[in-house]
Write a protein that holds these residues in place. Structure first.
Motif, mmCIF file in Angstrom:
data_model
loop_
_atom_site.group_PDB
_atom_site.id
_atom_site.type_symbol
_atom_site.label_atom_id
_atom_site.label_comp_id
_atom_site.label_asym_id
_atom_site.label_seq_id
_atom_site.Cartn_x
_atom_site.Cartn_y
_atom_site.Cartn_z
ATOM 1 N N TRP A 1 3.855 9.597 -35.856
ATOM 2 C CA TRP A 1 4.595 10.860 -35.859
ATOM 3 C C TRP A 1 3.621 11.992 -35.580
ATOM 4 N N PRO A 2 3.960 12.917 -34.676
ATOM 5 C CA PRO A 2 3.033 14.017 -34.368
ATOM 6 C C PRO A 2 3.116 15.130 -35.417
ATOM 7 N N ASP A 3 2.330 15.015 -36.465
ATOM 8 C CA ASP A 3 2.361 16.003 -37.546
ATOM 9 C C ASP A 3 1.952 17.391 -37.087
ATOM 10 N N ALA B 1 10.352 7.847 -29.731
ATOM 11 C CA ALA B 1 11.541 7.407 -30.459
ATOM 12 C C ALA B 1 12.637 8.451 -30.275
ATOM 13 N N ASP B 2 13.891 8.003 -30.298
ATOM 14 C CA ASP B 2 15.025 8.907 -30.068
ATOM 15 C C ASP B 2 15.046 10.068 -31.051
ATOM 16 N N VAL B 3 14.777 9.805 -32.312
ATOM 17 C CA VAL B 3 14.802 10.856 -33.336
ATOM 18 C C VAL B 3 13.753 11.909 -33.028
ATOM 19 N N LEU B 4 12.560 11.476 -32.675
ATOM 20 C CA LEU B 4 11.482 12.414 -32.370
ATOM 21 C C LEU B 4 11.800 13.218 -31.115
ATOM 22 N N ARG B 5 12.304 12.561 -30.086
ATOM 23 C CA ARG B 5 12.643 13.259 -28.847
ATOM 24 C C ARG B 5 13.710 14.324 -29.089
ATOM 25 N N GLU B 6 14.729 14.012 -29.908
ATOM 26 C CA GLU B 6 15.778 14.988 -30.218
ATOM 27 C C GLU B 6 15.231 16.171 -31.006
ATOM 28 N N ARG C 1 9.703 14.839 -40.314
ATOM 29 C CA ARG C 1 9.799 13.378 -40.273
ATOM 30 C C ARG C 1 11.081 12.975 -40.985
ATOM 31 N N PRO C 2 11.894 12.089 -40.397
ATOM 32 C CA PRO C 2 13.148 11.692 -41.040
ATOM 33 C C PRO C 2 12.895 10.966 -42.362
ATOM 34 N N ALA C 3 13.835 11.105 -43.274
ATOM 35 C CA ALA C 3 13.736 10.423 -44.564
ATOM 36 C C ALA C 3 13.747 8.919 -44.344
ATOM 37 N N GLY C 4 12.899 8.226 -45.027
ATOM 38 C CA GLY C 4 12.834 6.784 -44.901
ATOM 39 C C GLY C 4 11.907 6.296 -43.808
ATOM 40 N N ALA C 5 11.373 7.208 -42.999
ATOM 41 C CA ALA C 5 10.441 6.804 -41.945
ATOM 42 C C ALA C 5 9.066 6.606 -42.558
ATOM 43 N N HIS C 6 8.460 5.507 -42.231
ATOM 44 C CA HIS C 6 7.142 5.195 -42.779
ATOM 45 C C HIS C 6 6.063 5.609 -41.788
ATOM 46 N N PRO C 7 4.982 6.186 -42.282
ATOM 47 C CA PRO C 7 3.908 6.577 -41.366
ATOM 48 C C PRO C 7 3.156 5.357 -40.849
ATOM 49 N N GLU C 8 3.639 4.803 -39.761
ATOM 50 C CA GLU C 8 3.005 3.629 -39.175
ATOM 51 C C GLU C 8 2.655 3.926 -37.737
ATOM 52 N N GLY C 9 1.417 3.819 -37.449
ATOM 53 C CA GLY C 9 0.968 4.023 -36.089
ATOM 54 C C GLY C 9 0.527 2.715 -35.479
ATOM 55 N N LEU C 10 -0.433 2.817 -34.630
ATOM 56 C CA LEU C 10 -0.916 1.660 -33.896
ATOM 57 C C LEU C 10 -2.012 0.915 -34.654
#
Length: 116
Positions: free
Chosen positions: A15-17, A88-93, A23-32
């Motif tokens: 997620w680009p902090d 991700a769709d949520v981030l793009r929106e 950040r949506p609720a329930g989204a876990h900070p998982e990157g690469l």
């Protein structure tokens, strides 16, 4: 909005902090990040080969298609190059909404300057 730092932030924790989008609720900070063999196996099973020289990697690999950021790498010579990032769709929106609000504020400010 698209800077090397933002891309690194997106890939590091998913997620680009730095963009200041919620950040949506329930989204876990998982990157690469791959911290173990089990994580490596989940990435390997989720990746999509596009011929011999291209691969698409979903981040996170276990997320649904709408929650995934997908990166496309292409083999050039003896190294892999990042050629595409599909957010991700949520981030793009959320980024689109933030951009439209900023453009609306700029338009209002420009029209107020013309009236003077």
């Amino acid at each position: 909005m698209v800077t090397p730092e933002t891309v690194m932030d997106l890939l590091a924790n998913g997620w680009p902090d730095k963009l200041d989008v919620e950040r949506p609720a329930g989204a876990h900070p998982e990157g690469l990040a791959i911290r173990g063999l089990g994580r490596l196996v989940s990435y390997y099973t989720a990746l999509e080969m596009r011929g011999f020289r291209a691969v698409v990697i979903p981040i996170p690999p276990e997320g649904s298609r709408t929650e995934r950021t997908r990166i496309r790498l292409r083999l050039r010579g003896f190294s892999w190059r990042l050629v595409d990032i599909e957010m991700a769709d949520v981030l793009r929106e959320q980024i689109a909404a933030k951009l439209s609000r900023a453009l609306a504020r700029a338009k209002i400010g420009a029209s107020a300057g013309e009236e003077r």
